[in-house]
Scaffold this active site. Structure first.
Site, PDB file in Angstrom:
ATOM      1  N   ASP A  74       0.832  -0.933  -0.015  1.00 45.85           N
ATOM      2  CA  ASP A  74       0.014   0.031  -0.048  1.00 45.85           C
ATOM      3  C   ASP A  74       0.630   1.261   0.004  1.00 45.85           C
ATOM      4  O   ASP A  74       1.766   1.373   0.807  1.00 45.85           O
ATOM      5  CB  ASP A  74      -0.941  -0.084   1.040  1.00 45.85           C
ATOM      6  CG  ASP A  74      -1.811  -1.235   1.152  1.00 45.85           C
ATOM      7  OD1 ASP A  74      -1.316  -2.443   0.895  1.00 45.85           O
ATOM      8  OD2 ASP A  74      -2.865  -1.040   2.024  1.00 45.85           O
ATOM      9  N   HIS A  76      -0.806   4.626  -0.673  1.00 46.95           N
ATOM     10  CA  HIS A  76      -1.658   5.820   0.022  1.00 46.95           C
ATOM     11  C   HIS A  76      -0.886   7.138   0.017  1.00 46.95           C
ATOM     12  O   HIS A  76      -0.704   8.031   0.699  1.00 46.95           O
ATOM     13  CB  HIS A  76      -1.647   5.574   1.654  1.00 46.95           C
ATOM     14  CG  HIS A  76      -2.534   4.436   2.064  1.00 46.95           C
ATOM     15  ND1 HIS A  76      -3.911   4.524   1.679  1.00 46.95           N
ATOM     16  CD2 HIS A  76      -2.627   3.367   2.552  1.00 46.95           C
ATOM     17  CE1 HIS A  76      -4.693   3.646   1.994  1.00 46.95           C
ATOM     18  NE2 HIS A  76      -3.770   2.912   2.457  1.00 46.95           N
ATOM     19  N   ASP A 112      -4.441   0.034  -3.149  1.00 44.31           N
ATOM     20  CA  ASP A 112      -4.496   1.405  -2.028  1.00 44.31           C
ATOM     21  C   ASP A 112      -3.442   2.484  -2.136  1.00 44.31           C
ATOM     22  O   ASP A 112      -2.496   2.855  -1.478  1.00 44.31           O
ATOM     23  CB  ASP A 112      -4.406   0.884  -0.329  1.00 44.31           C
ATOM     24  CG  ASP A 112      -5.693   0.438   0.080  1.00 44.31           C
ATOM     25  OD1 ASP A 112      -6.620   0.365  -0.636  1.00 44.31           O
ATOM     26  OD2 ASP A 112      -5.737   0.212   1.303  1.00 44.31           O
ATOM     27  N   ASN A 147      -9.389  -1.853  -1.136  1.00 45.56           N
ATOM     28  CA  ASN A 147     -10.557  -1.146  -0.633  1.00 45.56           C
ATOM     29  C   ASN A 147     -10.743   0.220  -0.910  1.00 45.56           C
ATOM     30  O   ASN A 147     -11.913   1.020  -1.242  1.00 45.56           O
ATOM     31  CB  ASN A 147     -10.841  -1.607   0.694  1.00 45.56           C
ATOM     32  CG  ASN A 147      -9.618  -1.301   1.456  1.00 45.56           C
ATOM     33  OD1 ASN A 147      -8.327  -1.288   1.441  1.00 45.56           O
ATOM     34  ND2 ASN A 147     -10.132  -0.332   2.546  1.00 45.56           N
ATOM     35  N   HIS A 148      -9.643   1.069  -0.830  1.00 42.53           N
ATOM     36  CA  HIS A 148      -9.618   2.501  -0.919  1.00 42.53           C
ATOM     37  C   HIS A 148      -9.833   3.032  -2.415  1.00 42.53           C
ATOM     38  O   HIS A 148     -10.518   3.990  -2.584  1.00 42.53           O
ATOM     39  CB  HIS A 148      -8.209   3.166  -0.354  1.00 42.53           C
ATOM     40  CG  HIS A 148      -8.341   3.069   1.072  1.00 42.53           C
ATOM     41  ND1 HIS A 148      -8.935   4.276   1.708  1.00 42.53           N
ATOM     42  CD2 HIS A 148      -8.064   2.056   2.016  1.00 42.53           C
ATOM     43  CE1 HIS A 148      -8.672   3.830   3.233  1.00 42.53           C
ATOM     44  NE2 HIS A 148      -8.420   2.530   3.263  1.00 42.53           N
ATOM     45  N   HIS A 252      -5.445  -7.677  -2.650  1.00 50.28           N
ATOM     46  CA  HIS A 252      -5.182  -6.611  -1.637  1.00 50.28           C
ATOM     47  C   HIS A 252      -5.407  -7.336  -0.198  1.00 50.28           C
ATOM     48  O   HIS A 252      -4.947  -7.071   0.471  1.00 50.28           O
ATOM     49  CB  HIS A 252      -6.075  -5.391  -1.972  1.00 50.28           C
ATOM     50  CG  HIS A 252      -5.975  -4.238  -0.937  1.00 50.28           C
ATOM     51  ND1 HIS A 252      -4.873  -3.511  -0.992  1.00 50.28           N
ATOM     52  CD2 HIS A 252      -6.954  -3.776  -0.052  1.00 50.28           C
ATOM     53  CE1 HIS A 252      -5.089  -2.674   0.091  1.00 50.28           C
ATOM     54  NE2 HIS A 252      -6.252  -2.912   0.641  1.00 50.28           N
TER      55      HIS A 252
END
Length: 423
Positions: A74, A76, A112, A147-148, A252
């Site tokens: 991830d 981000h 993500d 999921n993001h 993920h």
């Protein structure tokens, strides 16, 4: 300044037919396999490697003979940390020129990219640029959606950094400057985003009412870009939620037996159609629940990545049985997941049938040291830095036969160990 009207802004539609069928034939394609020097430790003797063959659209099953594979967790929205991870993976130049240095390497990013940081589109642009460069050298770059990504396409902006809203506004204006030529704008953003961000900060007005208007523009810009059928949502729709490369499965959150029974290519197609705003009958597209919604969906599942402390032996054995059944049904040796930050760094569990690669490297999460997983010549190792390598293991010995419980019992069991927080 770009217009921020949801209904009037003209953007190119997604490049898929408006009518889709219940099942779709796999798309097979090959990348060139050019001979490069000193870039891959997995070269077979006697010349160039065989081409990479991709089945599915989005990619679902990939044959990458002899390739070195590197997996990055991830990101981000932290571009600096993303670059550091890619550099230690050996696929990105360290001179700031954003050049692919991986040769025939296959890079997989575990989702993500969005939320908790302010340079999300820049990271996506960088990965797109690296993919183009990698293909020219016989390598490849793949992403899976997390999921993001699905939350943002759904319109859930709870975890969006204020700077990310600003980046959306800037990029929409940048796209207008490029006459809505998506490919040129998206590819060029990694080179121009820093200047746009610096210009914005120099002209930033701290008068309260104006900041509120600026925030509203950012929200609208993000909605334009990421709503189903929006240009950035269409870009994400190119990515799988489940990807099998050689004998390894990448997703993920985590794959369960019921997901495999449902069909991994079917899930990939459903998520892609939803993100592109497509449906069978030109009505609102069906939401892909199995892949993206619920504690045990592919992008949310934490069964394999949660902390094992406090679990009884029978519980560990039960989880391992779920994992082994899943891998056996896919003909895979191991699974690689992100989603849940690992405070001890990249690690493997359950006889190394599962690798957890989210180390929370983003400054919006744990700001930890980047680490990547390397798979080469049937060995897996974790790379912390160019001079710090540990945990070298034999990938060929990962899969072990276990007794399997009833699948309904296993799916119910997974509920006991899910965390429902939105990490």
């Amino acid at each position: 300044m770009a217009s921020l009207c949801l209904n009037s802004l003209l953007l190119p539609p997604c490049s898929l037919p408006r009518k889709v069928t219940e099942t779709s034939a796999s798309l097979s394609s090959s990348y060139p396999a050019l001979s490069t020097t000193g870039t891959s430790s997995s070269r077979s003797t006697g010349g160039a490697l065989k081409p990479i063959v991709i089945n599915g659209d989005p990619p679902t099953f990939v044959s990458a003979p002899g390739r070195r594979i590197v997996a990055v967790g991830d990101l981000h929205g932290d571009l600096d940390q993303a670059r550091s991870a890619l550099e230690i993976a050996g696929v990105l130049s360290s001179d700031g020129q954003d050049l692919w240095t991986g040769g025939e390497t296959v890079l997989i990013q575990l989702g993500d990219v969005l939320d908790r940081g302010e340079e999300e589109i820049a990271i996506l642009s960088l990965l797109h640029s690296l993919d183009i460069q990698a293909k020219a050298q016989g390598g490849a770059v793949f992403q899976v959606n997390g999921n993001h990504e699905t939350m943002n396409v759904e319109g859930d902006f709870r975890y969006v950094d204020s700077g990310a809203f600003d980046e959306c506004s800037d990029f929409l204006a940048y796209l207008e400057d490029h006459q809505y030529d998506w490919e040129n704008a998206f590819l060029g953003w990694i080179g121009d985003s820093k200047r746009w961000r610096e210009d914005r900060k120099l002209s930033q007005n701290h008068w309260g009412p104006w900041n509120l208007v600026k925030r509203q523009k950012g929200v609208i810009a993000r909605s334009i870009l990421l709503r189903p059928g929006g240009p950035l949502a269409c870009e994400l729709a190119r990515n799988a939620v489940v990807l099998k490369i050689n004998d390894w499965v990448f997703c993920h959150g985590g794959l369960l037996p019921r997901h495999v029974a449902y069909g991994v290519e079917r899930m990939n197609n459903e998520v892609s159609y939803w993100m592109k705003g497509l449906s069978e009958d030109d009505t609102s597209p069906n939401f892909p629940f199995v892949a993206t919604k619920g504690y045990d969906s592919v992008v949310w599942n934490r069964l394999y990545s949660r902390d094992m402390r406090g679990l009884e032996d029978y519980q560990i054995n039960q989880i391992q049985s779920v994992l082994e059944e899943t891998l056996q049904s896919l003909g895979a040796k191991a699974m690689v997941v992100g989603h849940t930050p690992q405070t001890t760094g990249v690690n493997c569990k359950y006889n190394c049938s599962i690798w957890r690669v989210d180390v929370g490297m983003s400054s919006g999460v744990l700001n930890s040291r980047p680490e990547v997983l390397e798979i080469a010549e049937n060995k897996a190792r974790v790379i912390r830095s160019k001079r710090d390598v540990f945990s070298e293991l034999q990938a060929v010995d990962y899969t072990t036969q276990f007794g399997f419980a009833d699948s309904a019992e296993l799916d119910g069991y997974s509920h006991q160990f899910q965390e429902n927080d939105h990490v």
